[in-house]
Scaffold this motif. Structure first.
Motif, mmCIF file in Angstrom:
data_model
loop_
_atom_site.group_PDB
_atom_site.id
_atom_site.type_symbol
_atom_site.label_atom_id
_atom_site.label_comp_id
_atom_site.label_asym_id
_atom_site.label_seq_id
_atom_site.Cartn_x
_atom_site.Cartn_y
_atom_site.Cartn_z
ATOM 1 N N ALA A 72 54.082 27.848 -60.655
ATOM 2 C CA ALA A 72 53.013 27.450 -61.068
ATOM 3 C C ALA A 72 53.138 26.105 -62.474
ATOM 4 C CB ALA A 72 51.982 28.345 -62.335
ATOM 5 N N PRO A 73 52.664 24.279 -62.221
ATOM 6 C CA PRO A 73 52.951 23.713 -62.764
ATOM 7 C C PRO A 73 53.177 23.818 -64.174
ATOM 8 C CG PRO A 73 51.111 23.722 -61.997
ATOM 9 C CD PRO A 73 51.038 24.550 -61.524
ATOM 10 N N LEU A 74 53.681 23.404 -64.966
ATOM 11 C CA LEU A 74 54.052 23.469 -66.377
ATOM 12 C C LEU A 74 53.601 22.630 -67.452
ATOM 13 C CD1 LEU A 74 57.633 25.806 -66.525
ATOM 14 C CD2 LEU A 74 54.919 26.434 -66.160
ATOM 15 N N THR A 75 52.643 22.223 -67.694
ATOM 16 C CA THR A 75 52.338 20.240 -67.961
ATOM 17 C C THR A 75 51.453 20.302 -69.078
ATOM 18 O OG1 THR A 75 50.334 20.163 -65.840
ATOM 19 C CG2 THR A 75 52.601 19.320 -65.445
ATOM 20 N N THR A 76 50.634 21.613 -69.214
ATOM 21 C CA THR A 76 49.415 21.704 -69.584
ATOM 22 C C THR A 76 50.048 22.887 -71.191
ATOM 23 O OG1 THR A 76 48.350 23.491 -69.111
ATOM 24 C CG2 THR A 76 47.773 21.638 -68.728
ATOM 25 N N VAL A 77 50.023 22.464 -72.159
ATOM 26 C CA VAL A 77 50.351 23.494 -73.270
ATOM 27 C C VAL A 77 49.261 25.004 -74.017
ATOM 28 C CG1 VAL A 77 49.517 23.886 -76.143
ATOM 29 C CG2 VAL A 77 51.018 21.899 -74.908
ATOM 30 N N ASP A 137 46.189 18.542 -77.734
ATOM 31 C CA ASP A 137 45.969 18.738 -79.262
ATOM 32 C C ASP A 137 46.451 19.516 -80.475
ATOM 33 O OD1 ASP A 137 44.376 21.632 -79.865
ATOM 34 O OD2 ASP A 137 44.007 21.036 -77.731
ATOM 35 N N ALA A 138 46.868 19.189 -81.535
ATOM 36 C CA ALA A 138 47.823 19.105 -82.564
ATOM 37 C C ALA A 138 47.374 21.031 -82.159
ATOM 38 C CB ALA A 138 47.415 19.204 -83.151
ATOM 39 N N TYR A 139 46.402 21.841 -82.667
ATOM 40 C CA TYR A 139 46.539 23.049 -82.561
ATOM 41 C C TYR A 139 46.790 23.880 -81.262
ATOM 42 C CZ TYR A 139 43.916 27.455 -83.920
ATOM 43 O OH TYR A 139 43.390 29.009 -83.562
ATOM 44 N N SER A 140 46.545 23.976 -79.809
ATOM 45 C CA SER A 140 47.517 24.418 -79.051
ATOM 46 C C SER A 140 48.992 24.386 -79.135
ATOM 47 C CB SER A 140 46.932 23.701 -77.663
ATOM 48 O OG SER A 140 45.240 23.764 -77.793
ATOM 49 N N VAL A 141 49.463 23.188 -79.545
ATOM 50 C CA VAL A 141 50.701 22.769 -79.482
ATOM 51 C C VAL A 141 51.527 24.113 -80.646
ATOM 52 C CG1 VAL A 141 52.820 21.621 -80.451
ATOM 53 C CG2 VAL A 141 50.362 20.541 -79.335
ATOM 54 N N ALA A 142 50.297 24.073 -81.892
ATOM 55 C CA ALA A 142 51.404 24.477 -83.053
ATOM 56 C C ALA A 142 50.737 26.183 -82.259
ATOM 57 C CB ALA A 142 50.014 24.433 -83.558
ATOM 58 N N ARG A 174 59.597 18.095 -81.924
ATOM 59 C CA ARG A 174 59.832 16.709 -81.984
ATOM 60 C C ARG A 174 59.010 15.963 -81.253
ATOM 61 N NH1 ARG A 174 64.565 17.193 -79.979
ATOM 62 N NH2 ARG A 174 64.411 15.867 -78.223
ATOM 63 N N ARG A 175 59.086 16.623 -79.883
ATOM 64 C CA ARG A 175 57.799 15.888 -79.400
ATOM 65 C C ARG A 175 56.520 15.409 -79.903
ATOM 66 N NH1 ARG A 175 57.582 17.883 -73.619
ATOM 67 N NH2 ARG A 175 55.795 15.305 -73.103
ATOM 68 N N ALA A 176 56.264 16.797 -80.656
ATOM 69 C CA ALA A 176 54.464 16.707 -81.545
ATOM 70 C C ALA A 176 54.427 15.762 -82.276
ATOM 71 C CB ALA A 176 54.365 17.895 -80.958
ATOM 72 N N ALA A 177 55.734 15.653 -83.406
ATOM 73 C CA ALA A 177 55.776 14.759 -84.335
ATOM 74 C C ALA A 177 55.609 13.735 -83.925
ATOM 75 C CB ALA A 177 57.111 14.805 -85.504
ATOM 76 N N GLN A 178 56.233 13.188 -83.273
ATOM 77 C CA GLN A 178 56.355 11.441 -82.672
ATOM 78 C C GLN A 178 54.673 10.983 -81.571
ATOM 79 O OE1 GLN A 178 59.652 11.529 -80.675
ATOM 80 N NE2 GLN A 178 61.536 11.408 -82.265
ATOM 81 N N SER A 179 54.281 12.154 -81.440
ATOM 82 C CA SER A 179 53.202 11.709 -80.324
ATOM 83 C C SER A 179 51.862 12.417 -80.362
ATOM 84 C CB SER A 179 54.201 11.198 -79.164
ATOM 85 O OG SER A 179 54.055 12.753 -78.125
ATOM 86 N N VAL A 180 51.637 13.677 -81.144
ATOM 87 C CA VAL A 180 50.949 13.702 -81.110
ATOM 88 C C VAL A 180 49.113 13.702 -81.829
ATOM 89 C CG1 VAL A 180 50.527 15.464 -83.115
ATOM 90 C CG2 VAL A 180 49.553 16.687 -81.593
ATOM 91 N N ALA A 181 48.149 13.554 -81.258
ATOM 92 C CA ALA A 181 47.196 12.508 -82.002
ATOM 93 C C ALA A 181 47.575 13.267 -83.311
ATOM 94 C CB ALA A 181 45.731 13.201 -80.744
ATOM 95 N N TRP A 193 47.548 22.490 -89.041
ATOM 96 C CA TRP A 193 47.340 23.664 -87.619
ATOM 97 C C TRP A 193 49.774 23.752 -87.859
ATOM 98 C CZ3 TRP A 193 46.231 28.287 -87.364
ATOM 99 C CH2 TRP A 193 45.106 29.531 -87.706
ATOM 100 N N LEU A 194 49.624 22.319 -87.138
ATOM 101 C CA LEU A 194 50.859 22.208 -86.616
ATOM 102 C C LEU A 194 51.795 21.862 -87.868
ATOM 103 C CD1 LEU A 194 52.413 21.269 -83.989
ATOM 104 C CD2 LEU A 194 51.665 18.750 -84.108
ATOM 105 N N LEU A 195 51.664 21.337 -88.728
ATOM 106 C CA LEU A 195 52.189 21.041 -89.791
ATOM 107 C C LEU A 195 52.751 22.086 -90.063
ATOM 108 C CD1 LEU A 195 53.847 18.913 -91.240
ATOM 109 C CD2 LEU A 195 51.889 18.930 -93.041
ATOM 110 N N VAL A 196 52.004 23.621 -90.767
ATOM 111 C CA VAL A 196 52.391 24.435 -90.893
ATOM 112 C C VAL A 196 53.542 25.391 -89.963
ATOM 113 C CG1 VAL A 196 51.571 27.017 -91.338
ATOM 114 C CG2 VAL A 196 50.213 24.762 -92.148
ATOM 115 N N ALA A 197 52.376 25.179 -88.232
ATOM 116 C CA ALA A 197 53.853 25.873 -87.907
ATOM 117 C C ALA A 197 54.960 24.945 -87.482
ATOM 118 C CB ALA A 197 53.106 25.709 -86.228
ATOM 119 N N ILE A 198 55.071 23.870 -86.814
ATOM 120 C CA ILE A 198 56.521 22.787 -87.278
ATOM 121 C C ILE A 198 57.479 23.794 -88.492
ATOM 122 C CG2 ILE A 198 58.151 20.846 -88.143
ATOM 123 C CD1 ILE A 198 55.667 19.977 -86.342
#
Length: 998
Positions: free
Chosen positions: A574-579, A615-620, A640-647, A656-661
């Motif tokens: 399966a492709p691993l392109t989506t969070v 989206d930041a929520y799914s990444v979290a 690292r990738r999310a912090a630099q490029s997530v919307a 949500w993402l900040l707390v998760a990181i």
């Protein structure tokens, strides 16, 4: 290597990368490298490098064999027609020879320059803007024809407010900044024409702009495949942007949106200008966030268009009509539209809408059946262009027995001829469409007129399509589209038809369709063994999320070994392109009780580097999943990738993402994200900002807190009292030392001419305990400064002044309002009378009533009419109530959610049964059926009044529009009666199973 050489190389290497990408993404790495090695005659490593575009093939014959092998696999998989640009061997040979000549160094420099110029013209997408002269080729509506006027010319253009907004965006693009503008309005309101007119400024500039309209082989595919070839100074023309952003499957539209967002951020290709159009309903579909339990299928698209839409009104305002009259002096078409168009709908008249509607309304039964079938197909999610074969099959069920039996032998030709005829020079209801791909077998296709598409969504929203349409939909080869059709059938209670569509999709390999089919059968209490066997036989691993869904359903149904076997393949293929897909696979590994080796197999494919940051929520959520299985390397890579490029548009998701990181221990990445969020996240939602600031404080990011508060303060200066009050609240919590200065500003600087803002300011100061500042505002005499034009704001200010016991201010404002405030909004008049009643100011109330002209009251607001009747009844002013009733408000009030039930009750309480009947009939036949809880609310209100006939009619309309499950299955608890759904006639379906889905 020179820039010229790099661009020349792109020709052959772009082809190689496209071929390699097709093999990986669409063919699941088939043919295998082992097979290719054996057939091509070079090592697997060499082939791999060719398909990555990193090395140049040394033998054209070997390269040709490679292309043919992959083409054969694409044909077997049914996707070859979507990638025809890769199968042209002459193109490969030309590209190969050009690269070989360049490498041999046989071309002189002056020849190189000429070739470079020509090559750039071939490689860059789009056409030079100076060559783009035909507006109709870019989907500008054709205009009505008038004798003596050249029909190929557009009518003179009359600018409106939205044109000025669009012009400023174009100006920024000319200045070198990549921009996006999405014009939002109904059909034929002038959206595409406005975009066309905006191109003039680009043509007049010094740069050579190009225009690209990606449409072949399909709009989203064309954009994704060719977007890498977009050069600076390119306009990307996305007319009907929903065809790119709201697709089936949804992942395709999300890929389009993600690529466009990347393009807008790519400084090396700046400036580009994206111009698109959307109907309001499509904008709302994309912009509305999902509920907590729903999958977010428009995350990327929502962020792409956020803050980038420009509203195009459906009618010309007074100023535009004056300008129209000036332009009409030299344009007969504008003169006719000015004289004959209704309600300022000039663009619709010019686009031939009246003639189009006339042709549709008076069409013969069989032609009307074709149009209705097209309308219903579109509102169920069918693609923009339809085949005549599809519509012919679908239209049969729209004809009565008498109509069908009376048809001639050549009825199809006659019907399609009728709907294809031009109306006053503009296309008819169904326009014939020819393929743009030369050499392609021409399949007869048509496109429904945009305006009729829009009309159909409104007028036929509560009509249940016949069996013939559902049968025609089964012929689709688009698995994702079939799933969408199945959802539409299920929303209408047609469970059996829904499962037939899912079975068809599952037969095409869609694991998500198979998962839904098994789940629905279980819900009905039906056997799932046949469905499971069918799924195992057909399901592929095209999507990691959908593969995970099928794995889950197999386990829930008790087929553990089958689930583990299927999951074992998904982990590898399966492709691993989506969070969300990677998260689903991790969850399935846990559910299946597999050991760490399976986690390691999945992690060995490096998902943290493969996924597209959404989206930041799914990444979290995915970060936490990695953290829970001790995947430390993946945690830090993804963080690292999310912090630099997530919307960072959505403050709640960022929080949500900040707390998760932070919880995962990557403090550095948390601070990177904190600084980005402080500088770029939206400062419009108080609750989201509150949570974000809390998270920033938790990681001691005081600099980010200061930045965010400073942005809020700057917004307050620009926006006025509302934003300033917001800033005071937040400063009181996170930076209290700035509160005194903000309070002083609020007291001294906030304008008091808007009574609603003055009320809000006083209330806020009092709640914060700043009584001294509130007194300071009162000393500025808001009762005298407040404008009386907004009576609603005046009553709000009065209530606050009464609560503060500012008696002198109350007296002054009441005297002004009673004597001079406009009394045309019933809700505001009711509020003023209620205040006067509570203060026992009877003479002032009588003065208001003496000034009140019932005939001049607005009759659009049902809540306002209801409240006014209620207060008039309370103060015993029955003559005024009777005057309102005599004005027949039931026929004119807007069927809004607010106030309808109350107004029906007021009519009955007063004894105005005829008014109740009029309003209740309008509710039953015309209410727009959203949201479902209010439909149920109104239906219950009708039942409370003993009005079962109208309640049943409202219910039937709601069910036909797609509210069956909510309205009957949950609110009325009829789950047992409708366990197997319902039939097209509304009766409950008898028990059925997988074997009955023929």
């Amino acid at each position: 290597m020179s820039n010229w050489e790099a661009k020349q190389q792109a020709d052959i290497f772009v082809l190689l990368k496209d071929l390699g990408g097709l093999r990986v993404k669409c063919l699941n790495n088939e043919p295998s490298l082992r097979i290719l090695q054996r057939r091509v005659g070079v090592s697997r490593g060499t082939i791999s490098n060719w398909l990555k575009g990193s090395t140049f093939p040394t033998n054209i014959d070997q390269l040709t064999v490679l292309v043919r092998l992959i083409r054969a696999k694409a044909i077997d998989s049914g996707i070859a027609d979507s990638h025809t640009h890769l199968w042209d061997e002459s193109q490969w040979r030309t590209a190969y020879e050009a690269e070989a000549e360049k490498r041999a160094g046989r071309t002189q420099e002056y020849v190189k320059r000429a070739q470079a110029s020509a090559a750039l013209g071939r490689l860059a997408v789009g056409r030079p803007l100076m060559d783009v002269t035909d507006p109709y080729a870019y989907e500008v509506h054709r205009c009505i024809e008038i004798p003596g006027v050249d029909p190929s010319t557009l009518p003179a253009y009359v600018s409106r407010e939205h044109d000025a907004t669009l012009a400023s965006i174009v100006k920024s693009a000319i200045a070198g900044q990549s921009q996006i503008a999405i014009l939002v309005g109904g059909s034929s309101t002038g959206k595409t024409r406005a975009c066309w007119e905006a191109l003039h400024a680009l043509r007049a500039g010094s740069s050579d702009w190009r225009l690209w309209h990606p449409i072949t082989p399909a709009r989203p595919d064309a954009l994704i495949e060719q977007l890498k070839r977009v050069e600076p100074h390119t306009v990307i023309w996305l007319n009907e942007a929903q065809e790119y952003l709201s697709t089936s499957p949804a992942q395709l539209g999300e890929q389009v949106a993600a690529h466009l967002r990347d393009l807008l951020r790519d400084a090396s290709r700046s400036p580009v200008l994206i111009m698109g159009t959307l109907w309001p309903e499509h904008r709302d579909e994309i912009s509305t966030p999902p509920s907590p339990n729903q999958r977010d299928i428009h995350s990327q698209a929502r962020q792409l268009i956020a803050g980038q839409t420009i509203e195009v009104p459906s009618a010309f305002n007074e100023r535009a009509l004056i300008n129209l009259l000036d332009a009409a002096k030299t344009d007969m078409r504008l003169a006719q539209s000015a004289a004959e168009a209704e309600a300022g709908q000039i663009t619709q008249f010019l686009a031939g809408v009246p003639a189009l509607l006339e042709r549709y309304r008076h069409a013969p039964a069989v032609a009307r059946a074709l149009v209705h079938a097209a309308m219903d197909a579109r509102r169920l999610g069918y693609e923009l262009v339809m085949t005549k074969q599809f519509l012919t099959k679908a239209a049969v069920g729209y004809l009565t027995d008498n109509e069908w039996n009376s048809l001639s032998d050549d009825w199809q030709a006659d019907a399609f001829s009728y709907v294809a005829k031009f109306c006053n020079g503009v296309p008819g209801p169904l326009t014939p469409i020819k393929s743009r791909v030369i050499g392609e077998t021409q399949i007869e296709k048509v496109r429904l007129a945009d305006y009729l598409d829009q009309i159909g969504r409104k007028e036929r929203n509560d009509q249940l399509p016949p069996l013939s349409l559902w049968d025609a939909l089964l012929a689709s080869n688009n698995a994702g589209e079939l799933v969408d059709f199945a959802a539409e059938a299920r929303k209408r209670g047609l469970f059996k038809y829904s499962l037939r569509l899912l079975k068809r999709s599952a037969s095409l390999g869609d694991p998500g369709a198979a998962a839904l089919a098994i789940a629905y059968l279980k819900d009905m209490g039906a056997a799932v063994d046949q469905a499971v066997a069918f799924a195992i036989k057909h399901a592929d691993h095209r999507d990691s999320f959908l593969s995970g869904r099928l794995t889950e359903e197999l386990m829930r149904a008790g087929y553990i070994s089958e689930a583990r076997s299927y999951l074992d393949q998904a982990i590898t293929e399966a492709p691993l392109t989506t969070v969300i897909g990677v998260s689903q696979l991790l969850r399935c590994i846990e559910m299946a009780g597999l050991d760490d080796e399976e986690y390691d197999r999945l992690l060995s494919r490096d998902p943290a580097n493969q996924i597209e940051i959404g989206d930041a929520y799914s990444v979290a959520s995915l970060l936490r999943s990695f953290y829970e299985i001790d995947a430390e390397e993946e945690v830090f890579t993804l963080a690292r990738r999310a912090a630099q490029s997530v919307a960072i548009d959505d403050a709640e998701d960022v929080e949500w993402l900040l707390v998760a990181i932070m919880e995962c221990g990557d403090i550095d990445s948390a601070h990177v994200l904190a600084e980005r969020a402080a500088q770029g996240t939206s400062v419009d939602d108080d609750d989201d900002l509150f949570n974000l600031l809390n998270a920033l404080r938790h990681i001691h990011a005081q600099a980010a807190i200061n930045t965010l508060l400073a942005r809020m303060n700057a917004k307050a200066i620009h926006d006025g009292p509302n934003s300033l009050i917001q800033s005071i609240y937040f400063a009181n919590q996170w930076k209290p030392d700035t509160v005194p200065s903000l309070l002083k500003r609020a007291r001294n600087e906030c304008s008091l001419d808007d009574p609603a803002n003055a009320a809000m300011l006083l209330e806020t100061l009092w709640e914060l305990g700043s009584k001294r500042q509130a007194v300071g505002v009162l000393k500025r005499d808001p009762a005298r400064l407040a404008s009386l034009h907004d009576l609603s704001g005046v009553t709000s200010l009065l209530r606050v002044l009464v609560a503060l016991k500012a008696e002198e201010q109350v007296t002054i404002l009441i005297e002004r309002a009673v004597g001079h405030a406009p009394l045309n909004e019933p809700q505001s008049v009711a509020a003023l009378l209620a205040i006067l009643r509570d203060l026992k100011l009877k003479s002032e109330a009588e003065r208001v009533l003496s000034r009140l002209h019932i005939g001049s009251l607005s009759r659009k607001d049902p809540a306002g009419i209801a409240q006014l009747i209620e207060i008039l009844n309370a103060i015993d002013e029955r003559s005024a109530i009777q005057e309102i009733i005599n004005g027949d408000p039931a026929s004119s009030v807007a069927l809004e959610r607010r106030g309808i039930r109350s107004l029906m009750k007021q009519f009955l309480d007063y004894g105005a049964r005829d008014q109740y009947d009029t309003l209740a009939t309008r509710v039953a036949t015309s209410f727009d059926l959203t949201p479902v809880y209010y439909v149920s609310f109104l239906r219950d209100a009708l039942l409370d009044h003993g009005d079962k006939g109208r309640a049943d009619l409202l219910e039937r309309r709601a069910v036909a529009s797609g509210l069956f499950y909510e309205l009957l299955h949950e609110f009325d608890n009829k789950s047992e009666l409708y366990m197997f759904g319902r039939e097209l006639d509304g009766s409950p379906s008898r028990p059925w199973g997988w074997g009955d889905l023929t």
